[in-house]
Design a protein around this motif. Structure first.
Motif, PDB file in Angstrom:
ATOM      1  N   MET A 190       0.828  -1.214   0.000  1.00 22.34           N
ATOM      2  CA  MET A 190       0.000   0.000   0.000  1.00 22.34           C
ATOM      3  C   MET A 190       0.859   1.259   0.000  1.00 22.34           C
ATOM      4  O   MET A 190       0.537   2.241  -0.677  1.00 22.34           O
ATOM      5  N   LEU A 191       1.962   1.220   0.764  1.00 15.98           N
ATOM      6  CA  LEU A 191       2.838   2.385   0.808  1.00 15.98           C
ATOM      7  C   LEU A 191       3.546   2.598  -0.522  1.00 15.98           C
ATOM      8  O   LEU A 191       3.820   3.733  -0.916  1.00 15.98           O
ATOM      9  N   THR A 192       3.861   1.519  -1.225  1.00 18.03           N
ATOM     10  CA  THR A 192       4.598   1.611  -2.491  1.00 18.03           C
ATOM     11  C   THR A 192       3.690   1.971  -3.657  1.00 18.03           C
ATOM     12  O   THR A 192       3.999   2.851  -4.470  1.00 18.03           O
ATOM     13  N   HIS A 193       2.538   1.297  -3.756  1.00 21.89           N
ATOM     14  CA  HIS A 193       1.662   1.474  -4.917  1.00 21.89           C
ATOM     15  C   HIS A 193       0.450   2.349  -4.624  1.00 21.89           C
ATOM     16  O   HIS A 193      -0.251   2.765  -5.557  1.00 21.89           O
ATOM     17  N   GLY A 194       0.204   2.616  -3.350  1.00 20.71           N
ATOM     18  CA  GLY A 194      -0.985   3.389  -3.005  1.00 20.71           C
ATOM     19  C   GLY A 194      -2.210   2.497  -2.887  1.00 20.71           C
ATOM     20  O   GLY A 194      -2.237   1.362  -3.382  1.00 20.71           O
ATOM     21  N   LEU A 195      -3.235   3.011  -2.201  1.00 18.42           N
ATOM     22  CA  LEU A 195      -4.469   2.244  -2.012  1.00 18.42           C
ATOM     23  C   LEU A 195      -5.574   2.716  -2.941  1.00 18.42           C
ATOM     24  O   LEU A 195      -6.296   1.907  -3.530  1.00 18.42           O
ATOM     25  N   PHE A 196      -5.698   4.017  -3.099  1.00 17.61           N
ATOM     26  CA  PHE A 196      -6.776   4.559  -3.924  1.00 17.61           C
ATOM     27  C   PHE A 196      -6.293   4.815  -5.344  1.00 17.61           C
ATOM     28  O   PHE A 196      -5.154   5.216  -5.566  1.00 17.61           O
ATOM     29  N   ALA A 197      -7.197   4.609  -6.291  1.00 15.42           N
ATOM     30  CA  ALA A 197      -6.834   4.745  -7.713  1.00 15.42           C
ATOM     31  C   ALA A 197      -6.994   6.168  -8.229  1.00 15.42           C
ATOM     32  O   ALA A 197      -6.548   6.469  -9.336  1.00 15.42           O
ATOM     33  N   ASP A 198      -7.670   7.028  -7.481  1.00 13.16           N
ATOM     34  CA  ASP A 198      -7.795   8.427  -7.873  1.00 13.16           C
ATOM     35  C   ASP A 198      -7.766   9.286  -6.604  1.00 13.16           C
ATOM     36  O   ASP A 198      -7.543   8.765  -5.502  1.00 13.16           O
ATOM     37  N   GLU A 199      -8.030  10.601  -6.751  1.00 13.61           N
ATOM     38  CA  GLU A 199      -7.857  11.525  -5.633  1.00 13.61           C
ATOM     39  C   GLU A 199      -9.174  11.952  -4.990  1.00 13.61           C
ATOM     40  O   GLU A 199      -9.236  12.963  -4.286  1.00 13.61           O
ATOM     41  N   ARG A 200     -10.252  11.167  -5.155  1.00 16.25           N
ATOM     42  CA  ARG A 200     -11.555  11.607  -4.646  1.00 16.25           C
ATOM     43  C   ARG A 200     -11.561  11.766  -3.121  1.00 16.25           C
ATOM     44  O   ARG A 200     -12.161  12.692  -2.596  1.00 16.25           O
ATOM     45  N   TRP A 201     -10.862  10.834  -2.409  1.00 20.71           N
ATOM     46  CA  TRP A 201     -10.873  10.916  -0.946  1.00 20.71           C
ATOM     47  C   TRP A 201      -9.946  12.016  -0.449  1.00 20.71           C
ATOM     48  O   TRP A 201     -10.238  12.673   0.552  1.00 20.71           O
ATOM     49  N   LEU A 202      -8.874  12.269  -1.157  1.00 18.99           N
ATOM     50  CA  LEU A 202      -8.007  13.393  -0.809  1.00 18.99           C
ATOM     51  C   LEU A 202      -8.742  14.711  -1.050  1.00 18.99           C
ATOM     52  O   LEU A 202      -8.671  15.637  -0.227  1.00 18.99           O
ATOM     53  N   ASP A 203      -9.474  14.780  -2.159  1.00 15.39           N
ATOM     54  CA  ASP A 203     -10.261  15.979  -2.440  1.00 15.39           C
ATOM     55  C   ASP A 203     -11.346  16.179  -1.391  1.00 15.39           C
ATOM     56  O   ASP A 203     -11.625  17.316  -0.976  1.00 15.39           O
ATOM     57  N   ALA A 204     -11.975  15.082  -0.950  1.00 18.32           N
ATOM     58  CA  ALA A 204     -13.017  15.175   0.076  1.00 18.32           C
ATOM     59  C   ALA A 204     -12.428  15.681   1.389  1.00 18.32           C
ATOM     60  O   ALA A 204     -13.030  16.516   2.079  1.00 18.32           O
ATOM     61  N   TRP A 205     -11.239  15.182   1.731  1.00 19.64           N
ATOM     62  CA  TRP A 205     -10.581  15.646   2.966  1.00 19.64           C
ATOM     63  C   TRP A 205     -10.278  17.136   2.864  1.00 19.64           C
ATOM     64  O   TRP A 205     -10.522  17.894   3.796  1.00 19.64           O
TER      65      TRP A 205
END
Length: 218
Positions: A190-205
């Motif tokens: 998860m740290l290497t490849h990431g968990l989310f495929a887009d930025e929707r949750w980052l945008d929501a935060w």
């Protein structure tokens, strides 16, 4: 006045270590406040008077347990470079005896001063390690490097605190070091490849943060 039986210095040291190891097991499983001197004495096969002789009090015994486990986690000097000097000792302790592992988990949760100092040291060295990774190009830059290091360390140590729950959910004993390696790979993935495929949750935060800023009194 307590009466202390005569014994050789070798027997004395052996009894002291036996008391400490018994306390490690009991403190780690039940917590310091729930364990009596009598219970420790029975576990170690000694008298409560001998515990007082060696450690002075239950608090003195707890401090000895802290020092023992923290020194194991810190490892021997010179075993690693300055940016990761805690890693070899901590890894060896996590791979080794379960009593020390369980005690460290309890000490971190209970707020033991020695465990708090160890956590701070690990965050410091992890901050340096990740900063070196940024310079070398294998770590993404961060707006708050220390916060990143603290969260990273918390994530890595989480199995100490939540191991029983994770083991139950996965129906596998993750206190076994081979299992720790097996499941920790998912964290590294998860740290290497990431968990989310887009930025929707980052945008929501960011939207929640920005909303709170707008609502804050001026």
């Amino acid at each position: 006045m307590f009466s202390i039986p005569n014994m050789s210095s070798t027997d004395d040291l052996t009894a002291k270590a036996r008391i400490r190891d018994a306390a490690l097991r009991l403190f780690g499983s039940a917590g310091v406040g729930r364990v009596s001197m009598q219970a420790i004495a029975a576990q170690a096969g000694v008298s409560p008077a001998l515990i007082v002789h060696h450690f002075g009090s239950k608090d003195g015994l707890r401090r000895a347990c802290d020092e023992h486990v923290v020194s194991m986690a810190r490892g021997a000097p010179g075993r690693a470079d300055a940016a990761s000097r805690d890693a070899p000792g901590l890894a060896a302790m996590l791979e080794g005896a379960g009593a020390e592992r369980t005690y460290l988990a309890r000490a971190l949760l209970d707020g033991s001063p020695a465990a708090a100092d160890l956590f701070d040291e690990i965050v410091d060295t992890t901050t340096a390690w990740l900063a070196a990774g940024e310079q070398e190009g294998w770590v993404h830059p961060s707006e708050d490097p220390r916060a990143r290091a603290a969260i990273y360390v918390s994530w890595l140590l989480a199995p100490l605190a939540f191991g029983a729950h994770v083991s139950r959910v996965l129906d596998d004993d993750i206190t076994d070091f081979d299992a720790i390696l097996r499941y920790s790979r998912h964290s590294v993935e998860m740290l290497t490849h990431g968990l989310f495929a887009d930025e929707r949750w980052l945008d929501a935060w960011d939207a929640v943060r920005d909303h709170r800023k707008r609502q804050a009194p001026r």
